[in-house]
Design an enzyme around this catalytic site. Sequence first.
Site, PDB file in Angstrom:
ATOM      1  N   GLU A   1     118.520  27.086  29.104  1.00 41.93           N
ATOM      2  CA  GLU A   1     118.852  25.754  29.609  1.00 41.93           C
ATOM      3  C   GLU A   1     117.917  24.733  28.983  1.00 41.93           C
ATOM      4  OE1 GLU A   1     118.937  25.147  33.888  1.00 41.93           O
ATOM      5  OE2 GLU A   1     119.877  27.108  34.179  1.00 41.93           O
TER       6      GLU A   1
ATOM      7  N   ASN B   1     114.189  28.345  30.356  1.00 34.49           N
ATOM      8  CA  ASN B   1     114.758  27.033  30.676  1.00 34.49           C
ATOM      9  C   ASN B   1     113.640  26.005  30.571  1.00 34.49           C
ATOM     10  OD1 ASN B   1     116.998  28.506  31.315  1.00 34.49           O
ATOM     11  ND2 ASN B   1     116.962  28.064  33.510  1.00 34.49           N
TER      12      ASN B   1
ATOM     13  N   ARG C   1     127.096  30.497  29.019  1.00 35.36           N
ATOM     14  CA  ARG C   1     126.284  31.130  30.060  1.00 35.36           C
ATOM     15  C   ARG C   1     126.766  30.644  31.422  1.00 35.36           C
ATOM     16  NH1 ARG C   1     120.988  29.283  32.564  1.00 35.36           N
ATOM     17  NH2 ARG C   1     120.433  31.079  33.822  1.00 35.36           N
TER      18      ARG C   1
ATOM     19  N   HIS D   1     122.018  32.927  40.612  1.00 35.02           N
ATOM     20  CA  HIS D   1     121.656  31.522  40.394  1.00 35.02           C
ATOM     21  C   HIS D   1     121.714  30.849  41.776  1.00 35.02           C
ATOM     22  CE1 HIS D   1     121.411  28.356  37.007  1.00 35.02           C
ATOM     23  NE2 HIS D   1     121.156  27.708  38.133  1.00 35.02           N
TER      24      HIS D   1
ATOM     25  N   TYR E   1     112.793  21.752  30.646  1.00 33.53           N
ATOM     26  CA  TYR E   1     113.223  20.363  30.850  1.00 33.53           C
ATOM     27  C   TYR E   1     112.124  19.349  30.584  1.00 33.53           C
ATOM     28  CZ  TYR E   1     117.550  22.136  32.706  1.00 33.53           C
ATOM     29  OH  TYR E   1     118.760  22.748  32.811  1.00 33.53           O
TER      30      TYR E   1
ATOM     31  N   GLU F   1     115.507  31.369  37.185  1.00 35.33           N
ATOM     32  CA  GLU F   1     114.419  30.566  37.723  1.00 35.33           C
ATOM     33  C   GLU F   1     113.933  31.027  39.101  1.00 35.33           C
ATOM     34  OE1 GLU F   1     115.401  26.411  37.551  1.00 35.33           O
ATOM     35  OE2 GLU F   1     115.655  26.435  35.391  1.00 35.33           O
TER      36      GLU F   1
HETATM   37  C1  FCB Z   1     117.651  24.048  36.524  1.00 29.93           C
HETATM   38  C2  FCB Z   1     118.736  24.873  37.181  1.00 29.93           C
HETATM   39  C3  FCB Z   1     120.123  24.376  36.908  1.00 29.93           C
HETATM   40  C4  FCB Z   1     120.216  22.869  36.887  1.00 29.93           C
HETATM   41  C5  FCB Z   1     119.128  22.286  36.018  1.00 29.93           C
HETATM   42  C6  FCB Z   1     119.159  20.785  35.926  1.00 29.93           C
HETATM   43  O1  FCB Z   1     116.467  24.174  37.232  1.00 29.93           O
HETATM   44  O2  FCB Z   1     118.662  26.195  36.755  1.00 29.93           O
HETATM   45  O3  FCB Z   1     120.983  24.949  37.860  1.00 29.93           O
HETATM   46  O4  FCB Z   1     120.204  22.387  38.158  1.00 29.93           O
HETATM   47  O5  FCB Z   1     117.880  22.680  36.472  1.00 29.93           O
END
Ligand code: FCB
Length: 440
Positions: free
Chosen positions: A338, A284, A72, A116, A286, A161
């Site tokens: 992500e 995405n 990607r 992006h 985290y 995002e």
């Molecule tokens: C996300 C972004 C990516 C990267 C990660 C850690 O929010 O999409 O570009 O910076 O975080």
Amino acid sequence: MSTQFQWGVATAAYQIEGAAAEAGRGPSIWDTFSHTLGKTQNGDTGDVACDHYHRWQEDVDHIASLEVDAYRFSIAWPRVQPLGSGAWNPAGLDFYDRLVDGLLAKGIQPHVTLYHWDLPQALQDRGGWAARDTAQRFAEYAAVMGRRLGDRLATLATHNEPWCTAVLGHGTGKFAPGYADMALAAQVSHHLLVSHGLAMAALRAESVRCPLGIVLNHSSVTPATDSPADQALARTEYAQFVRWFMDPIFRGRYPVDPGIQHYPKMAEGDMALIQAPLDFLGVNFYARIWASTAVPPVPAPRVLGVTDMGWEIYPQGLYDLLTGLHAQYKLPPVYITENGMAHADVLTDGQVDDEPRIDYVRRHLDVLAAAREQGVDLRGYFYWSLMDNYEWDSGYAKRFGLLHVDYNTQKRTPKRSAHWYREVVRQCRALAAAQGSGHG
Ligand code: FCB
């Protein structure tokens, strides 16, 4: 769409390409922002980044050596259309043509994101995402890229995002273009959604054959305590972070919540546009959001610790999020576009031992398997990121890669996690073959 589960790695243009002023590329808002004193750590910019623009063939070889199915990446709008309107840059278009063909030649599926975060600066000078007209420009750009690449892509996403573009870019000023005005952020989020809808319509009109979608950053939200105040805050956080984009796209309206202060101005027909059916949703993930109204806030338990970004490691949040979304919306196929971890990696004798990253990914993959069992139609997982790169306002200080990058020499070194990830891909593929299905 194939039902095969795809294993992949992800990057974004400004974070890796470099060659910022080469071969006809116009400046983007991230060039302007990163060159503004005090906006990024150490004043780092993406001028050179991983020099991927020149080293893309080597990088494709690295991707191939991970034995993943998919890659990607994003297109730098100012590389293909330097001013964001008018003339196209043949050198920029050729670059992405060659990259796509180079990936396909190695059996790697290209998953492209159109935006992006690197808006052409010329469009910012005309109001950027605060100006509704930018949505029209984006749809034109989408149509051209769809026409050019669409027949060779595995998926095409409009935005990455949009919450970050809206809130971090216009609400808090942490990201380009650096405005700190929450009412503006709400308006920008609406223009981003309109641009998504217009782009979807333009791509459908071009009969682009690959699946079309959008990539949203999501979190689960946990109230710190059972108190009504914490519970209400958790609901508001979920509404502002997750539902703010999901509800317009899947239900045709913004969420109503007493904690939400700003709603955008809309034009008639906007919601119909925004609600255009998606072929896939990119998620995405985290960390989770921890909602505490106490002063000072009750801290999150952080049982598994935090990453080098200071983000809590909480894989269960991915399960909660996905099963929650599955219950709340009629989801199309979902890709985890992500997921990954920044770690203070050190290269010693040509090796990087990043066991914590392996542990992070393993735990997230485990909950993905559980979410699939609950009926979430997951089609792939992309580790963020292929290689260490320019982490926005954190500059080069944060390392997310499976490949270590020495920014002095541009040498890429696979970390231990890279070897581990290849093994995961191999084993899942073998298992899928043994089961006679495409499912990993
Ligand atoms: C996300 C972004 C990516 C990267 C990660 C850690 O929010 O999409 O570009 O910076 O975080």
